[in-house]
Design a protein around this motif. Structure first.
Motif, mmCIF file in Angstrom:
data_model
loop_
_atom_site.group_PDB
_atom_site.id
_atom_site.type_symbol
_atom_site.label_atom_id
_atom_site.label_comp_id
_atom_site.label_asym_id
_atom_site.label_seq_id
_atom_site.Cartn_x
_atom_site.Cartn_y
_atom_site.Cartn_z
ATOM 1 N N MET A 1 66.935 0.779 -32.977
ATOM 2 C CA MET A 1 65.980 1.010 -31.893
ATOM 3 C C MET A 1 65.721 -0.294 -31.154
ATOM 4 O O MET A 1 65.358 -1.297 -31.770
ATOM 5 C CB MET A 1 64.671 1.554 -32.459
ATOM 6 C CG MET A 1 64.747 3.016 -32.813
ATOM 7 S SD MET A 1 63.411 3.523 -33.923
ATOM 8 C CE MET A 1 64.197 3.321 -35.513
ATOM 9 N N GLN B 1 63.242 -2.102 -28.367
ATOM 10 C CA GLN B 1 61.918 -1.899 -27.786
ATOM 11 C C GLN B 1 61.686 -2.915 -26.689
ATOM 12 O O GLN B 1 62.074 -4.071 -26.808
ATOM 13 C CB GLN B 1 60.849 -2.046 -28.874
ATOM 14 C CG GLN B 1 60.945 -0.988 -29.954
ATOM 15 C CD GLN B 1 59.923 -1.191 -31.040
ATOM 16 O OE1 GLN B 1 58.831 -0.682 -30.958
ATOM 17 N NE2 GLN B 1 60.289 -1.938 -32.068
ATOM 18 N N TYR C 1 70.506 7.365 -27.506
ATOM 19 C CA TYR C 1 70.312 8.778 -27.839
ATOM 20 C C TYR C 1 69.011 9.330 -27.281
ATOM 21 O O TYR C 1 68.931 10.505 -26.949
ATOM 22 C CB TYR C 1 70.261 8.946 -29.368
ATOM 23 C CG TYR C 1 71.594 9.042 -30.050
ATOM 24 C CD1 TYR C 1 71.849 10.022 -31.006
ATOM 25 C CD2 TYR C 1 72.615 8.149 -29.763
ATOM 26 C CE1 TYR C 1 73.066 10.100 -31.643
ATOM 27 C CE2 TYR C 1 73.836 8.226 -30.393
ATOM 28 C CZ TYR C 1 74.058 9.205 -31.344
ATOM 29 O OH TYR C 1 75.271 9.290 -31.987
ATOM 30 N N ARG D 1 61.647 6.899 -25.929
ATOM 31 C CA ARG D 1 60.255 7.184 -26.284
ATOM 32 C C ARG D 1 59.379 6.174 -25.564
ATOM 33 O O ARG D 1 59.719 4.990 -25.492
ATOM 34 C CB ARG D 1 60.047 7.088 -27.795
ATOM 35 C CG ARG D 1 60.729 8.191 -28.567
ATOM 36 C CD ARG D 1 60.268 8.272 -29.999
ATOM 37 N NE ARG D 1 60.891 9.394 -30.676
ATOM 38 C CZ ARG D 1 60.557 9.799 -31.893
ATOM 39 N NH1 ARG D 1 59.630 9.192 -32.581
ATOM 40 N NH2 ARG D 1 61.166 10.834 -32.432
ATOM 41 N N LEU E 1 55.343 4.638 -24.857
ATOM 42 C CA LEU E 1 53.961 4.501 -25.292
ATOM 43 C C LEU E 1 53.192 3.756 -24.214
ATOM 44 O O LEU E 1 53.769 3.014 -23.422
ATOM 45 C CB LEU E 1 53.878 3.710 -26.599
ATOM 46 C CG LEU E 1 54.562 4.302 -27.820
ATOM 47 C CD1 LEU E 1 54.532 3.320 -28.981
ATOM 48 C CD2 LEU E 1 53.887 5.603 -28.221
ATOM 49 N N PRO F 1 50.594 7.830 -27.171
ATOM 50 C CA PRO F 1 51.568 8.582 -26.367
ATOM 51 C C PRO F 1 51.053 8.794 -24.950
ATOM 52 O O PRO F 1 49.847 8.840 -24.706
ATOM 53 C CB PRO F 1 51.692 9.920 -27.112
ATOM 54 C CG PRO F 1 51.191 9.655 -28.481
ATOM 55 C CD PRO F 1 50.150 8.598 -28.342
ATOM 56 N N THR G 1 58.311 10.977 -27.410
ATOM 57 C CA THR G 1 57.296 10.555 -28.368
ATOM 58 C C THR G 1 56.520 11.750 -28.906
ATOM 59 O O THR G 1 56.091 12.596 -28.121
ATOM 60 C CB THR G 1 56.303 9.595 -27.700
ATOM 61 O OG1 THR G 1 57.027 8.503 -27.137
ATOM 62 C CG2 THR G 1 55.291 9.062 -28.696
ATOM 63 N N PRO G 2 56.327 11.847 -30.221
ATOM 64 C CA PRO G 2 55.446 12.884 -30.759
ATOM 65 C C PRO G 2 54.062 12.767 -30.137
ATOM 66 O O PRO G 2 53.528 11.677 -30.009
ATOM 67 C CB PRO G 2 55.410 12.565 -32.261
ATOM 68 C CG PRO G 2 56.650 11.797 -32.523
ATOM 69 C CD PRO G 2 56.932 11.017 -31.288
ATOM 70 N N GLN H 1 57.834 16.065 -25.430
ATOM 71 C CA GLN H 1 58.511 15.555 -26.626
ATOM 72 C C GLN H 1 60.028 15.720 -26.529
ATOM 73 O O GLN H 1 60.686 16.065 -27.510
ATOM 74 C CB GLN H 1 57.980 16.255 -27.883
ATOM 75 C CG GLN H 1 56.479 16.053 -28.069
ATOM 76 C CD GLN H 1 55.952 16.596 -29.369
ATOM 77 O OE1 GLN H 1 56.509 16.349 -30.421
ATOM 78 N NE2 GLN H 1 54.849 17.327 -29.290
#
Lengths: 368, 130
Positions: free
Chosen positions: A161, A163, A190, A193, A195, A307, A338-339, A344
Protein backbone atom coordinates in the motif's frame (compact mmCIF):
# COMPACT_ATOMS: atom_id res chain seq x y z
CA UNK A 1 -18.68 -27.46 -16.21
CA UNK A 2 -15.55 -25.67 -17.29
CA UNK A 3 -15.14 -22.05 -16.22
CA UNK A 4 -12.96 -19.65 -18.16
CA UNK A 5 -11.67 -16.42 -16.63
CA UNK A 6 -12.95 -13.30 -18.32
CA UNK A 7 -10.52 -11.82 -20.82
CA UNK A 8 -10.77 -9.54 -23.84
CA UNK A 9 -10.70 -11.03 -27.34
CA UNK A 10 -7.34 -12.00 -28.86
CA UNK A 11 -5.43 -8.97 -30.07
CA UNK A 12 -7.10 -6.60 -27.62
CA UNK A 13 -6.52 -5.46 -24.06
CA UNK A 14 -8.61 -3.53 -21.54
CA UNK A 15 -7.75 -0.34 -19.68
CA UNK A 16 -9.92 0.99 -16.85
CA UNK A 17 -11.80 4.09 -17.95
CA UNK A 18 -14.64 6.34 -16.81
CA UNK A 19 -16.74 8.65 -18.95
CA UNK A 20 -17.94 11.60 -16.90
CA UNK A 21 -21.06 13.72 -17.20
CA UNK A 22 -20.95 16.95 -15.19
CA UNK A 23 -24.47 18.17 -14.56
CA UNK A 24 -23.67 21.48 -12.91
CA UNK A 25 -25.44 23.38 -15.67
CA UNK A 26 -28.68 21.38 -15.36
CA UNK A 27 -31.72 23.32 -14.23
CA UNK A 28 -33.43 22.12 -11.06
CA UNK A 29 -37.08 21.24 -11.17
CA UNK A 30 -37.37 20.21 -14.81
CA UNK A 31 -36.55 17.16 -16.90
CA UNK A 32 -33.30 16.85 -18.82
CA UNK A 33 -33.98 14.50 -21.71
CA UNK A 34 -31.72 13.25 -24.50
CA UNK A 35 -28.52 13.82 -22.60
CA UNK A 36 -25.45 11.86 -23.57
CA UNK A 37 -21.76 11.30 -23.10
CA UNK A 38 -19.88 11.10 -26.37
CA UNK A 39 -17.38 8.25 -26.78
CA UNK A 40 -14.54 10.08 -28.42
CA UNK A 41 -12.60 8.52 -31.28
CA UNK A 42 -9.20 7.12 -30.37
CA UNK A 43 -10.36 5.83 -27.00
CA UNK A 44 -11.41 2.43 -28.25
CA UNK A 45 -14.66 0.61 -27.67
CA UNK A 46 -16.06 1.35 -24.22
CA UNK A 47 -17.41 -1.51 -22.10
CA UNK A 48 -19.81 -0.14 -19.49
CA UNK A 49 -20.04 -1.95 -16.15
CA UNK A 50 -21.11 0.58 -13.53
CA UNK A 51 -23.09 3.84 -13.36
CA UNK A 52 -22.95 6.08 -10.29
CA UNK A 53 -24.40 9.43 -9.37
CA UNK A 54 -28.05 9.65 -10.48
CA UNK A 55 -28.93 10.51 -6.90
CA UNK A 56 -26.70 13.59 -7.09
CA UNK A 57 -28.65 15.08 -10.02
CA UNK A 58 -32.20 13.90 -9.33
CA UNK A 59 -34.82 14.45 -6.66
CA UNK A 60 -34.74 11.87 -3.91
CA UNK A 61 -37.75 9.59 -3.76
CA UNK A 62 -40.03 10.28 -0.80
CA UNK A 63 -43.09 8.44 0.40
CA UNK A 64 -44.71 11.62 1.64
CA UNK A 65 -45.82 12.62 -1.87
CA UNK A 66 -47.15 9.93 -4.20
CA UNK A 67 -44.97 9.19 -7.25
CA UNK A 68 -42.59 12.03 -6.40
CA UNK A 69 -38.89 11.65 -7.01
CA UNK A 70 -36.40 11.86 -9.81
CA UNK A 71 -36.05 9.08 -12.35
CA UNK A 72 -33.59 8.09 -15.01
CA UNK A 73 -33.46 5.91 -18.08
CA UNK A 74 -30.36 4.78 -19.93
CA UNK A 75 -29.95 3.58 -23.51
CA UNK A 76 -27.66 1.05 -25.15
CA UNK A 77 -25.54 1.60 -28.23
CA UNK A 78 -28.55 1.11 -30.51
CA UNK A 79 -30.59 3.68 -28.63
CA UNK A 80 -32.77 1.00 -27.07
CA UNK A 81 -33.82 1.65 -23.46
CA UNK A 82 -32.10 -0.53 -20.90
CA UNK A 83 -35.07 -0.32 -18.52
CA UNK A 84 -38.72 -1.02 -19.32
CA UNK A 85 -39.66 2.26 -17.63
CA UNK A 86 -37.78 5.14 -16.00
CA UNK A 87 -36.29 4.11 -12.66
CA UNK A 88 -36.40 6.10 -9.44
CA UNK A 89 -33.03 7.31 -8.28
CA UNK A 90 -32.41 7.46 -4.59
CA UNK A 91 -29.98 8.76 -2.09
CA UNK A 92 -28.55 6.89 0.83
CA UNK A 93 -30.89 5.35 3.40
CA UNK A 94 -32.56 8.02 5.51
CA UNK A 95 -34.80 5.85 7.60
CA UNK A 96 -37.44 5.36 4.94
CA UNK A 97 -37.65 2.53 2.43
CA UNK A 98 -35.21 2.97 -0.39
CA UNK A 99 -36.95 3.22 -3.73
CA UNK A 100 -34.06 2.49 -6.03
CA UNK A 101 -30.32 2.22 -6.50
CA UNK A 102 -27.83 5.10 -6.27
CA UNK A 103 -25.39 3.04 -8.27
CA UNK A 104 -26.02 0.51 -10.99
CA UNK A 105 -24.07 -2.56 -11.92
CA UNK A 106 -24.45 -3.37 -15.59
CA UNK A 107 -24.58 -7.14 -16.00
CA UNK A 108 -23.80 -8.33 -18.52
CA UNK A 109 -21.60 -5.46 -19.57
CA UNK A 110 -22.78 -3.09 -22.31
CA UNK A 111 -20.60 -2.18 -25.28
CA UNK A 112 -20.45 1.28 -26.84
CA UNK A 113 -18.36 1.81 -30.00
CA UNK A 114 -15.96 4.67 -30.60
CA UNK A 115 -17.74 7.83 -31.79
CA UNK A 116 -20.94 6.46 -30.30
CA UNK A 117 -22.66 7.80 -27.23
CA UNK A 118 -24.08 6.76 -23.87
CA UNK A 119 -27.54 8.33 -23.88
CA UNK A 120 -29.81 8.84 -20.89
CA UNK A 121 -32.87 10.79 -19.75
CA UNK A 122 -33.23 12.57 -16.43
CA UNK A 123 -36.65 13.28 -14.93
CA UNK A 124 -37.05 15.85 -12.13
CA UNK A 125 -33.57 17.27 -11.81
CA UNK A 126 -32.39 18.37 -8.39
CA UNK A 127 -28.67 18.91 -8.13
CA UNK A 128 -26.78 17.97 -4.98
CA UNK A 129 -26.46 20.81 -2.47
CA UNK A 130 -22.67 20.73 -2.56
CA UNK A 131 -21.66 22.89 -5.53
CA UNK A 132 -19.75 21.32 -8.44
CA UNK A 133 -20.74 17.79 -7.38
CA UNK A 134 -23.69 17.03 -9.66
CA UNK A 135 -21.86 14.32 -11.55
CA UNK A 136 -22.79 11.02 -13.16
CA UNK A 137 -20.04 8.59 -14.09
CA UNK A 138 -20.07 5.67 -16.49
CA UNK A 139 -17.34 3.30 -15.41
CA UNK A 140 -15.86 0.37 -17.23
CA UNK A 141 -12.97 -0.37 -19.57
CA UNK A 142 -11.84 0.86 -22.93
CA UNK A 143 -10.85 -1.96 -25.22
CA UNK A 144 -7.73 -1.21 -27.20
CA UNK A 145 -6.01 -3.08 -30.01
CA UNK A 146 -2.63 -4.39 -29.13
CA UNK A 147 -0.90 -5.92 -26.15
CA UNK A 148 -1.11 -4.71 -22.58
CA UNK A 149 1.87 -3.55 -20.60
CA UNK A 150 2.98 -6.63 -18.65
CA UNK A 151 6.24 -7.43 -16.89
CA UNK A 152 8.64 -9.30 -19.16
CA UNK A 153 10.03 -11.38 -16.32
CA UNK A 154 8.86 -14.07 -13.94
CA UNK A 155 7.32 -12.42 -10.91
CA UNK A 156 5.67 -13.17 -7.60
CA UNK A 157 3.20 -10.52 -6.43
CA UNK A 158 3.10 -9.33 -2.84
CA UNK A 159 0.57 -6.99 -1.27
CA UNK A 160 1.63 -3.35 -0.80
CA UNK A 161 0.00 0.00 0.00
CA UNK A 162 1.29 3.44 -0.93
CA UNK A 163 -0.05 6.37 1.10
CA UNK A 164 0.00 10.05 0.22
CA UNK A 165 -1.41 13.25 1.73
CA UNK A 166 -3.01 16.07 -0.26
CA UNK A 167 -3.95 19.43 1.24
CA UNK A 168 -7.23 20.36 -0.41
CA UNK A 169 -7.95 24.07 -0.45
CA UNK A 170 -11.09 25.92 -1.44
CA UNK A 171 -12.59 25.77 -4.92
CA UNK A 172 -10.58 27.96 -7.26
CA UNK A 173 -7.23 27.13 -5.71
CA UNK A 174 -4.81 25.45 -8.10
CA UNK A 175 -5.17 21.72 -8.55
CA UNK A 176 -2.96 19.66 -6.33
CA UNK A 177 -0.83 17.15 -8.17
CA UNK A 178 -0.06 14.13 -6.04
CA UNK A 179 2.89 12.15 -7.32
CA UNK A 180 3.93 8.86 -5.77
CA UNK A 181 7.27 7.53 -7.02
CA UNK A 182 7.13 3.77 -7.55
CA UNK A 183 10.12 2.43 -5.70
CA UNK A 184 11.91 -0.89 -5.62
CA UNK A 185 9.38 -2.93 -7.61
CA UNK A 186 6.71 -2.62 -10.27
CA UNK A 187 3.34 -1.81 -8.69
CA UNK A 188 -0.16 -2.87 -9.73
CA UNK A 189 -2.87 -0.51 -8.51
CA UNK A 190 -5.93 -2.46 -7.37
CA UNK A 191 -7.88 -0.06 -5.20
CA UNK A 192 -8.05 3.54 -3.96
CA UNK A 193 -9.08 4.45 -0.41
CA UNK A 194 -9.53 8.02 0.79
CA UNK A 195 -9.57 9.51 4.27
CA UNK A 196 -10.11 13.07 5.43
CA UNK A 197 -8.95 15.06 8.38
CA UNK A 198 -11.56 17.74 9.02
CA UNK A 199 -10.54 21.10 10.40
CA UNK A 200 -6.89 20.17 10.63
CA UNK A 201 -5.48 22.69 8.18
CA UNK A 202 -5.29 26.48 7.98
CA UNK A 203 -3.96 28.10 4.81
CA UNK A 204 -3.21 31.81 4.52
CA UNK A 205 -2.44 33.22 1.09
CA UNK A 206 -2.93 36.24 -1.10
CA UNK A 207 -1.76 38.06 -4.22
CA UNK A 208 1.96 38.69 -4.08
CA UNK A 209 2.23 36.84 -0.79
CA UNK A 210 3.69 33.55 0.25
CA UNK A 211 1.28 30.71 1.08
CA UNK A 212 1.65 29.47 4.62
CA UNK A 213 -0.21 26.37 5.81
CA UNK A 214 -0.53 25.13 9.36
CA UNK A 215 -1.31 21.41 9.63
CA UNK A 216 -2.45 20.27 13.07
CA UNK A 217 -0.58 17.29 14.45
CA UNK A 218 -2.77 14.20 14.60
CA UNK A 219 -4.35 13.73 17.99
CA UNK A 220 -3.86 17.30 19.17
CA UNK A 221 -7.01 18.80 20.68
CA UNK A 222 -8.46 22.04 19.30
CA UNK A 223 -6.40 25.23 19.48
CA UNK A 224 -6.40 28.60 17.70
CA UNK A 225 -4.01 30.06 15.16
CA UNK A 226 -3.59 33.79 14.67
CA UNK A 227 -1.19 35.52 12.28
CA UNK A 228 -0.56 39.25 12.70
CA UNK A 229 1.44 41.27 10.21
CA UNK A 230 1.02 44.92 11.12
CA UNK A 231 1.49 46.21 14.66
CA UNK A 232 3.51 48.53 16.81
CA UNK A 233 6.72 49.91 15.25
CA UNK A 234 9.95 47.88 15.33
CA UNK A 235 8.51 44.62 16.59
CA UNK A 236 10.61 41.46 16.26
CA UNK A 237 9.33 38.38 14.45
CA UNK A 238 7.78 36.15 17.10
CA UNK A 239 5.91 32.88 17.55
CA UNK A 240 4.04 32.85 20.87
CA UNK A 241 2.65 29.53 22.02
CA UNK A 242 0.30 28.60 24.84
CA UNK A 243 0.57 24.79 24.68
CA UNK A 244 -2.71 23.21 23.72
CA UNK A 245 -4.43 26.61 23.48
CA UNK A 246 -3.01 28.94 20.85
CA UNK A 247 -0.25 29.85 18.43
CA UNK A 248 0.17 33.56 17.64
CA UNK A 249 2.56 34.69 14.92
CA UNK A 250 3.67 38.33 14.77
CA UNK A 251 5.67 39.56 11.80
CA UNK A 252 8.60 41.88 12.42
CA UNK A 253 7.67 45.49 11.68
CA UNK A 254 9.50 48.59 10.54
CA UNK A 255 9.38 52.06 12.04
CA UNK A 256 5.93 52.60 10.62
CA UNK A 257 4.54 49.31 11.89
CA UNK A 258 4.53 47.64 8.44
CA UNK A 259 5.49 43.95 8.13
CA UNK A 260 9.02 43.10 7.06
CA UNK A 261 9.34 39.34 7.68
CA UNK A 262 9.40 36.79 4.87
CA UNK A 263 7.70 33.41 5.07
CA UNK A 264 11.10 31.69 5.07
CA UNK A 265 12.12 33.67 8.15
CA UNK A 266 8.88 32.67 9.83
CA UNK A 267 9.47 29.02 8.91
CA UNK A 268 12.94 29.03 10.45
CA UNK A 269 11.72 30.57 13.70
CA UNK A 270 8.64 28.35 13.82
CA UNK A 271 10.63 25.14 13.39
CA UNK A 272 12.92 26.27 16.21
CA UNK A 273 9.89 26.66 18.51
CA UNK A 274 9.36 23.16 19.88
CA UNK A 275 6.02 23.94 21.53
CA UNK A 276 4.59 25.14 18.21
CA UNK A 277 5.93 22.19 16.22
CA UNK A 278 4.30 19.84 18.73
CA UNK A 279 0.91 21.32 17.86
CA UNK A 280 1.14 21.97 14.10
CA UNK A 281 3.45 21.65 11.14
CA UNK A 282 4.11 24.79 9.08
CA UNK A 283 4.47 24.47 5.30
CA UNK A 284 5.56 27.43 3.17
CA UNK A 285 5.35 28.11 -0.56
CA UNK A 286 6.95 31.18 -2.11
CA UNK A 287 8.94 31.68 1.05
CA UNK A 288 10.88 34.70 -0.16
CA UNK A 289 7.71 36.78 -0.04
CA UNK A 290 5.94 38.21 2.99
CA UNK A 291 2.94 36.36 4.37
CA UNK A 292 -0.68 37.38 4.86
CA UNK A 293 -2.53 37.80 8.10
CA UNK A 294 -5.27 35.97 9.95
CA UNK A 295 -6.36 38.49 12.55
CA UNK A 296 -9.32 36.49 13.84
CA UNK A 297 -8.10 33.38 15.65
CA UNK A 298 -8.99 30.25 13.67
CA UNK A 299 -9.75 27.00 15.44
CA UNK A 300 -7.93 23.90 14.22
CA UNK A 301 -7.60 20.44 15.67
CA UNK A 302 -5.68 17.29 14.95
CA UNK A 303 -8.86 15.34 14.55
CA UNK A 304 -8.55 11.70 13.65
CA UNK A 305 -8.76 10.69 10.02
CA UNK A 306 -12.20 9.50 9.03
CA UNK A 307 -13.92 8.16 5.92
CA UNK A 308 -15.36 10.62 3.43
CA UNK A 309 -19.09 11.10 3.74
CA UNK A 310 -19.41 14.30 1.70
CA UNK A 311 -17.36 15.30 -1.34
CA UNK A 312 -14.12 17.18 -0.92
CA UNK A 313 -12.48 16.92 -4.31
CA UNK A 314 -12.50 15.41 -7.76
CA UNK A 315 -9.66 13.09 -8.63
CA UNK A 316 -8.02 12.44 -11.97
CA UNK A 317 -5.91 9.31 -11.81
CA UNK A 318 -3.25 8.88 -14.46
CA UNK A 319 -1.62 5.69 -15.61
CA UNK A 320 2.11 5.07 -15.91
CA UNK A 321 2.17 7.04 -19.16
CA UNK A 322 0.38 9.97 -17.46
CA UNK A 323 -2.76 9.25 -19.49
CA UNK A 324 -5.89 9.93 -17.47
CA UNK A 325 -8.23 7.00 -16.82
CA UNK A 326 -11.32 9.22 -16.93
CA UNK A 327 -12.57 11.82 -19.38
CA UNK A 328 -12.76 14.40 -16.56
CA UNK A 329 -11.91 14.46 -12.85
CA UNK A 330 -14.14 12.07 -10.91
CA UNK A 331 -15.92 12.88 -7.66
CA UNK A 332 -13.97 11.38 -4.76
CA UNK A 333 -16.96 9.54 -3.27
CA UNK A 334 -17.38 7.49 -6.45
CA UNK A 335 -13.91 5.99 -6.28
CA UNK A 336 -13.41 5.46 -2.59
CA UNK A 337 -13.16 1.93 -1.22
CA UNK A 338 -12.82 2.93 2.44
CA UNK A 339 -15.12 1.08 4.85
CA UNK A 340 -17.71 3.56 6.08
CA UNK A 341 -17.66 5.61 2.90
CA UNK A 342 -20.93 5.84 0.93
CA UNK A 343 -20.14 3.39 -1.89
CA UNK A 344 -17.10 1.49 -0.58
CA UNK A 345 -16.00 0.85 -4.15
CA UNK A 346 -12.52 1.99 -5.06
CA UNK A 347 -11.46 -0.90 -7.26
CA UNK A 348 -9.43 -0.27 -10.40
CA UNK A 349 -10.49 -2.91 -12.92
CA UNK A 350 -8.36 -4.20 -14.49
CA UNK A 351 -5.47 -3.22 -12.22
CA UNK A 352 -3.09 -0.54 -13.51
CA UNK A 353 0.57 -1.46 -13.80
CA UNK A 354 3.15 1.17 -12.79
CA UNK A 355 6.68 0.02 -13.57
CA UNK A 356 9.44 0.72 -11.11
CA UNK A 357 10.75 4.32 -11.25
CA UNK A 358 7.52 5.59 -12.82
CA UNK A 359 5.09 7.93 -11.08
CA UNK A 360 1.58 7.28 -9.87
CA UNK A 361 -0.01 10.69 -10.43
CA UNK A 362 -3.40 11.89 -9.21
CA UNK A 363 -4.64 15.41 -9.93
CA UNK A 364 -6.82 16.65 -7.08
CA UNK A 365 -9.37 19.39 -7.79
CA UNK A 366 -11.20 20.92 -4.83
CA UNK A 367 -14.99 21.11 -4.69
CA UNK A 368 -15.05 22.76 -1.27
CA UNK B 1 -7.17 -32.69 -7.09
CA UNK B 2 -7.42 -34.36 -3.67
CA UNK B 3 -5.47 -33.24 -0.66
CA UNK B 4 -3.30 -36.34 -0.98
CA UNK B 5 -2.50 -35.49 -4.58
CA UNK B 6 -1.70 -31.85 -3.75
CA UNK B 7 0.53 -32.91 -0.88
CA UNK B 8 -1.06 -30.48 1.57
CA UNK B 9 -4.41 -29.36 2.84
CA UNK B 10 -5.69 -25.98 3.89
CA UNK B 11 -7.66 -25.27 7.02
CA UNK B 12 -9.36 -21.99 7.77
CA UNK B 13 -7.61 -20.09 10.57
CA UNK B 14 -7.51 -16.65 12.07
CA UNK B 15 -4.69 -15.15 14.14
CA UNK B 16 -6.00 -12.68 16.69
CA UNK B 17 -3.62 -10.07 18.04
CA UNK B 18 -4.16 -7.79 21.01
CA UNK B 19 -1.73 -5.55 22.92
CA UNK B 20 -0.86 -6.46 26.50
CA UNK B 21 -3.99 -6.27 28.67
CA UNK B 22 -5.97 -5.78 25.48
CA UNK B 23 -5.28 -2.07 25.24
CA UNK B 24 -2.79 0.56 24.24
CA UNK B 25 -2.14 3.34 26.71
CA UNK B 26 -2.50 6.93 25.58
CA UNK B 27 -0.13 7.72 22.69
CA UNK B 28 1.68 4.42 23.25
CA UNK B 29 4.03 3.16 20.54
CA UNK B 30 4.45 -0.59 20.55
CA UNK B 31 6.68 -2.87 18.50
CA UNK B 32 5.42 -6.38 18.91
CA UNK B 33 4.62 -9.49 16.97
CA UNK B 34 2.11 -12.22 16.45
CA UNK B 35 3.87 -15.58 16.48
CA UNK B 36 2.92 -18.12 13.82
CA UNK B 37 2.41 -21.63 15.14
CA UNK B 38 5.03 -24.19 14.16
CA UNK B 39 2.46 -26.69 12.91
CA UNK B 40 1.81 -25.00 9.58
CA UNK B 41 2.52 -22.09 7.27
CA UNK B 42 -0.14 -19.40 7.49
CA UNK B 43 -1.50 -17.84 4.32
CA UNK B 44 -3.10 -14.53 5.20
CA UNK B 45 -5.94 -13.70 2.80
CA UNK B 46 -7.24 -10.66 4.62
CA UNK B 47 -7.23 -8.69 7.83
CA UNK B 48 -9.54 -6.42 9.81
CA UNK B 49 -9.88 -4.50 13.05
CA UNK B 50 -12.93 -5.73 14.97
CA UNK B 51 -12.21 -3.59 18.02
CA UNK B 52 -10.64 -0.13 18.35
CA UNK B 53 -11.92 2.49 20.74
CA UNK B 54 -9.73 5.15 19.14
CA UNK B 55 -7.56 5.94 16.17
CA UNK B 56 -4.19 4.31 15.72
CA UNK B 57 -1.65 3.71 13.00
CA UNK B 58 -0.02 0.38 12.24
CA UNK B 59 2.78 -1.00 10.10
CA UNK B 60 2.83 -4.72 9.31
CA UNK B 61 6.09 -6.48 8.41
CA UNK B 62 6.51 -10.14 7.54
CA UNK B 63 9.23 -12.58 8.57
CA UNK B 64 11.38 -11.54 5.61
CA UNK B 65 11.29 -7.89 6.62
CA UNK B 66 8.81 -7.06 3.88
CA UNK B 67 6.51 -4.18 4.87
CA UNK B 68 2.90 -4.06 3.73
CA UNK B 69 2.93 -0.28 3.24
CA UNK B 70 5.38 2.55 2.72
CA UNK B 71 4.29 4.29 5.95
CA UNK B 72 2.08 3.19 8.86
CA UNK B 73 -1.59 2.84 7.94
CA UNK B 74 -4.21 4.92 9.70
CA UNK B 75 -6.90 2.81 11.31
CA UNK B 76 -9.68 4.83 9.67
CA UNK B 77 -8.81 3.23 6.35
CA UNK B 78 -8.92 -0.36 7.60
CA UNK B 79 -11.78 -2.79 7.42
CA UNK B 80 -13.67 -3.34 10.66
CA UNK B 81 -15.90 -6.20 9.64
CA UNK B 82 -14.87 -9.83 9.54
CA UNK B 83 -17.37 -10.42 6.80
CA UNK B 84 -15.73 -7.73 4.70
CA UNK B 85 -12.04 -7.74 5.59
CA UNK B 86 -9.26 -5.96 3.75
CA UNK B 87 -8.43 -8.61 1.18
CA UNK B 88 -4.82 -9.34 0.31
CA UNK B 89 -4.33 -10.13 -3.34
CA UNK B 90 -2.52 -12.42 -3.54
CA UNK B 91 -2.63 -14.00 -0.10
CA UNK B 92 0.54 -13.50 1.90
CA UNK B 93 2.60 -16.38 3.30
CA UNK B 94 3.96 -16.43 6.84
CA UNK B 95 6.14 -19.49 7.40
CA UNK B 96 5.54 -21.85 10.28
CA UNK B 97 7.38 -20.59 13.36
CA UNK B 98 7.65 -17.11 11.84
CA UNK B 99 5.96 -13.91 12.96
CA UNK B 100 3.77 -11.04 11.92
CA UNK B 101 5.66 -7.93 13.06
CA UNK B 102 3.25 -5.25 14.26
CA UNK B 103 4.39 -1.66 14.88
CA UNK B 104 1.42 0.18 16.31
CA UNK B 105 0.93 3.67 17.73
CA UNK B 106 -2.12 5.09 19.49
CA UNK B 107 -3.34 8.38 18.02
CA UNK B 108 -6.35 8.92 20.23
CA UNK B 109 -4.51 10.22 23.26
CA UNK B 110 -6.51 7.87 25.49
CA UNK B 111 -6.61 4.21 26.45
CA UNK B 112 -7.35 2.30 23.27
CA UNK B 113 -8.80 -1.21 23.22
CA UNK B 114 -7.50 -2.75 20.01
CA UNK B 115 -7.73 -6.11 18.33
CA UNK B 116 -6.39 -6.95 14.89
CA UNK B 117 -7.39 -10.19 13.16
CA UNK B 118 -5.54 -11.87 10.34
CA UNK B 119 -7.78 -14.25 8.37
CA UNK B 120 -6.57 -16.98 6.12
CA UNK B 121 -5.67 -20.62 6.26
CA UNK B 122 -3.07 -22.94 7.69
CA UNK B 123 -1.41 -25.04 5.03
CA UNK B 124 -0.71 -28.41 6.56
CA UNK B 125 0.93 -31.61 5.44
CA UNK B 126 -1.46 -34.54 5.25
CA UNK B 127 -1.27 -36.87 8.24
CA UNK B 128 1.01 -39.84 7.70
CA UNK B 129 -0.74 -43.20 7.86
CA UNK B 130 0.38 -45.34 10.70
Amino acid sequence: MKVYPYQPPDGYYDQPFTWVFDGDDLTDGIDALNRFVYIQGGYGTFILRRIVGFDRVLQTWTNTVALAGGKFRTYDRFGTPMQSAPVYADGFPTGIASAGPSELGIAPEEEYPETGKIAFDLYSVLKATEPNTAQIIFQGVRRMKGKPRVPNYNFRPKTFMYQQVALVGLTGTPDIIVRQPIQDYDFELYEVRLLQQVGGVVTIQGNGLATITFIAVLGVAGFTIQVLTTGAPNLPLSVTVVPGVSIVVQSATDGAGNPTSSANELLALYNATAAAVAMATLVVEGGAFPFGDQVLPLLVSGAAYQPLTTPIAKLWIRDADRVAIASKPVLDLYMDGTPGSPYQVGAIVPPLLYPKDHLLQIDVQSVL
Amino acid sequence: MSEEQRGFYDRDFEYVWQPPNGQLTANQSLKTQQAINVDADFWCAGWYVPVATGAFEVLITDSDGYQWSNIPMNSAGLSVNGGNPQVLTPSHRFPAGGKIQIDIRDLSGATNNVQINFKGWKRMNPPVAA
